[in-house]
Write a protein that holds these residues in place. Structure first.
Motif, PDB file in Angstrom:
ATOM      1  N   MET A   1       0.844  -1.177   0.000  1.00  9.42           N
ATOM      2  CA  MET A   1       0.000   0.000   0.000  1.00  9.42           C
ATOM      3  C   MET A   1       0.891   1.244   0.000  1.00  9.42           C
ATOM      4  O   MET A   1       1.864   1.303   0.725  1.00  9.42           O
ATOM      5  N   GLU A   2       0.555   2.218  -0.827  1.00  7.29           N
ATOM      6  CA  GLU A   2       1.348   3.445  -0.900  1.00  7.29           C
ATOM      7  C   GLU A   2       1.104   4.322   0.321  1.00  7.29           C
ATOM      8  O   GLU A   2       0.034   4.286   0.926  1.00  7.29           O
ATOM      9  N   LEU A   3       2.114   5.109   0.622  1.00  4.66           N
ATOM     10  CA  LEU A   3       2.035   5.997   1.777  1.00  4.66           C
ATOM     11  C   LEU A   3       0.833   6.938   1.670  1.00  4.66           C
ATOM     12  O   LEU A   3       0.119   7.156   2.647  1.00  4.66           O
ATOM     13  N   GLY A   4       0.614   7.513   0.471  1.00  5.54           N
ATOM     14  CA  GLY A   4      -0.506   8.433   0.286  1.00  5.54           C
ATOM     15  C   GLY A   4      -1.837   7.811   0.681  1.00  5.54           C
ATOM     16  O   GLY A   4      -2.661   8.435   1.348  1.00  5.54           O
ATOM     17  N   THR A   5      -2.018   6.566   0.303  1.00  6.28           N
ATOM     18  CA  THR A   5      -3.249   5.845   0.642  1.00  6.28           C
ATOM     19  C   THR A   5      -3.360   5.634   2.142  1.00  6.28           C
ATOM     20  O   THR A   5      -4.441   5.803   2.726  1.00  6.28           O
ATOM     21  N   ILE A   6      -2.247   5.266   2.771  1.00  3.36           N
ATOM     22  CA  ILE A   6      -2.234   5.061   4.226  1.00  3.36           C
ATOM     23  C   ILE A   6      -2.638   6.359   4.931  1.00  3.36           C
ATOM     24  O   ILE A   6      -3.477   6.361   5.838  1.00  3.36           O
ATOM     25  N   LEU A   7      -2.041   7.472   4.518  1.00 11.04           N
ATOM     26  CA  LEU A   7      -2.328   8.762   5.165  1.00 11.04           C
ATOM     27  C   LEU A   7      -3.781   9.179   4.965  1.00 11.04           C
ATOM     28  O   LEU A   7      -4.435   9.637   5.911  1.00 11.04           O
ATOM     29  N   LYS A   8      -4.265   9.020   3.747  1.00 11.96           N
ATOM     30  CA  LYS A   8      -5.647   9.409   3.471  1.00 11.96           C
ATOM     31  C   LYS A   8      -6.620   8.536   4.257  1.00 11.96           C
ATOM     32  O   LYS A   8      -7.587   9.045   4.854  1.00 11.96           O
ATOM     33  N   ASP A   9      -6.377   7.223   4.275  1.00  4.86           N
ATOM     34  CA  ASP A   9      -7.255   6.312   5.018  1.00  4.86           C
ATOM     35  C   ASP A   9      -7.286   6.664   6.499  1.00  4.86           C
ATOM     36  O   ASP A   9      -8.351   6.678   7.128  1.00  4.86           O
ATOM     37  N   LYS A  10      -6.124   6.953   7.084  1.00  2.20           N
ATOM     38  CA  LYS A  10      -6.050   7.298   8.517  1.00  2.20           C
ATOM     39  C   LYS A  10      -6.788   8.602   8.792  1.00  2.20           C
ATOM     40  O   LYS A  10      -7.500   8.728   9.789  1.00  2.20           O
ATOM     41  N   ARG A  11      -6.624   9.583   7.896  1.00  8.27           N
ATOM     42  CA  ARG A  11      -7.298  10.867   8.087  1.00  8.27           C
ATOM     43  C   ARG A  11      -8.804  10.688   8.032  1.00  8.27           C
ATOM     44  O   ARG A  11      -9.544  11.208   8.885  1.00  8.27           O
ATOM     45  N   LEU A  12      -9.275   9.935   7.048  1.00  6.72           N
ATOM     46  CA  LEU A  12     -10.719   9.712   6.906  1.00  6.72           C
ATOM     47  C   LEU A  12     -11.268   8.872   8.060  1.00  6.72           C
ATOM     48  O   LEU A  12     -12.378   9.116   8.529  1.00  6.72           O
ATOM     49  N   GLU A  13     -10.487   7.903   8.501  1.00  7.28           N
ATOM     50  CA  GLU A  13     -10.884   7.058   9.633  1.00  7.28           C
ATOM     51  C   GLU A  13     -11.128   7.902  10.878  1.00  7.28           C
ATOM     52  O   GLU A  13     -12.041   7.656  11.659  1.00  7.28           O
ATOM     53  N   LYS A  14     -10.294   8.940  11.063  1.00  7.64           N
ATOM     54  CA  LYS A  14     -10.428   9.812  12.226  1.00  7.64           C
ATOM     55  C   LYS A  14     -11.362  10.999  11.943  1.00  7.64           C
ATOM     56  O   LYS A  14     -11.559  11.850  12.805  1.00  7.64           O
ATOM     57  N   TYR A  16     -10.921  13.598  10.054  1.00  8.43           N
ATOM     58  CA  TYR A  16     -10.222  14.890  10.021  1.00  8.43           C
ATOM     59  C   TYR A  16     -10.276  15.460   8.609  1.00  8.43           C
ATOM     60  O   TYR A  16     -10.290  14.717   7.633  1.00  8.43           O
ATOM     61  N   THR A  17     -10.267  16.778   8.527  1.00  5.88           N
ATOM     62  CA  THR A  17     -10.139  17.419   7.221  1.00  5.88           C
ATOM     63  C   THR A  17      -8.650  17.619   6.932  1.00  5.88           C
ATOM     64  O   THR A  17      -7.817  17.613   7.848  1.00  5.88           O
ATOM     65  N   GLN A  18      -8.353  17.832   5.686  1.00  8.87           N
ATOM     66  CA  GLN A  18      -6.960  18.125   5.327  1.00  8.87           C
ATOM     67  C   GLN A  18      -6.497  19.415   6.007  1.00  8.87           C
ATOM     68  O   GLN A  18      -5.354  19.511   6.447  1.00  8.87           O
ATOM     69  N   GLU A  19      -7.397  20.365   6.086  1.00  6.03           N
ATOM     70  CA  GLU A  19      -7.087  21.649   6.742  1.00  6.03           C
ATOM     71  C   GLU A  19      -6.711  21.435   8.213  1.00  6.03           C
ATOM     72  O   GLU A  19      -5.743  22.005   8.711  1.00  6.03           O
ATOM     73  N   TYR A  20      -7.470  20.590   8.897  1.00  6.61           N
ATOM     74  CA  TYR A  20      -7.212  20.308  10.311  1.00  6.61           C
ATOM     75  C   TYR A  20      -5.831  19.663  10.492  1.00  6.61           C
ATOM     76  O   TYR A  20      -5.045  20.069  11.341  1.00  6.61           O
ATOM     77  N   VAL A  21      -5.548  18.656   9.681  1.00  7.14           N
ATOM     78  CA  VAL A  21      -4.254  17.971   9.766  1.00  7.14           C
ATOM     79  C   VAL A  21      -3.118  18.952   9.458  1.00  7.14           C
ATOM     80  O   VAL A  21      -2.094  18.978  10.147  1.00  7.14           O
ATOM     81  N   ALA A  22      -3.320  19.762   8.441  1.00  9.73           N
ATOM     82  CA  ALA A  22      -2.300  20.749   8.055  1.00  9.73           C
ATOM     83  C   ALA A  22      -2.011  21.706   9.211  1.00  9.73           C
ATOM     84  O   ALA A  22      -0.843  22.002   9.498  1.00  9.73           O
ATOM     85  N   ASP A  23      -3.051  22.177   9.875  1.00 14.35           N
ATOM     86  CA  ASP A  23      -2.866  23.087  11.011  1.00 14.35           C
ATOM     87  C   ASP A  23      -2.099  22.413  12.144  1.00 14.35           C
ATOM     88  O   ASP A  23      -1.221  23.025  12.762  1.00 14.35           O
TER      89      ASP A  23
END
Length: 170
Positions: A1-14, A16-23
């Motif tokens: 599994m690619e890193l991008g997919t892992i990060l997106k899946d974890k963010r969606l699982e929690k 979180y918005t991209q904006e929230y993670v970025a902050d």
């Protein structure tokens, strides 16, 4: 599994918005998007921050996201190649200056001229080899025609600069 997919899946699982993670990670939302879409790969400090933020094992990220390890290896190889190219670039420039100095002399020494020209051409072919290797590592096609056009333009610019330098430093 690619890193991008892992990060997106974890963010969606929690949830979180991209904006929230970025902050929380002190990066831009666009950076998060680029990581999740595998356009870019986070540096090692950001990987550690991401692992902590998402409660992931860094080992797990590196093992699952093998694109990271491959990317690091590619960058190391490219850095080695570029390091190897530098002496040949310097040698080419110095040889060009010497060549122009020979041409600017009242009487041209043909043997010196031919030797300088041969050194310069050999250096350019070595640089060509390094450029091909770098593109091979990046997975890009090497455009030999474009390279030679750049060499010709560089040689013409060098001739002009050399002619000017030859007349100035007579």
């Amino acid at each position: 599994m690619e890193l991008g997919t892992i990060l997106k899946d974890k963010r969606l699982e929690k949830a979180y918005t991209q904006e929230y993670v970025a902050d929380k990670l002190f990066v831009s939302r666009q950076t998060i998007s680029n990581w999740e879409n595998s356009k870019t790969i986070p540096d090692i400090e950001s990987l550690i921050d991401l692992a902590n933020f998402y409660d992931l094992s860094l080992d797990n990220i590196l093992l699952k996201g093998t694109d990271i390890v491959e990317n690091i290896k590619k960058k190391e190889k490219i850095a080695e190649i570029r390091k190897g190219t530098v002496p040949f670039l310097i040698s080419t420039i110095l040889t060009m200056v010497l060549l122009f100095k020979i041409l600017a002399a009242p009487k041209v020494d043909i043997v010196s001229f031919v030797i300088c020209l041969a050194i310069m051409i050999a250096n350019l072919f070595i640089i060509l080899y390094f450029a091909k290797e770098e593109n091979k590592i990046k997975g890009l096609p090497f455009k030999t025609k474009s390279f030679f056009i750049m060499v010709i333009i560089g040689a013409l610019v060098g001739l002009i600069i050399g002619a000017i330098a030859g007349h100035i430093f007579k």
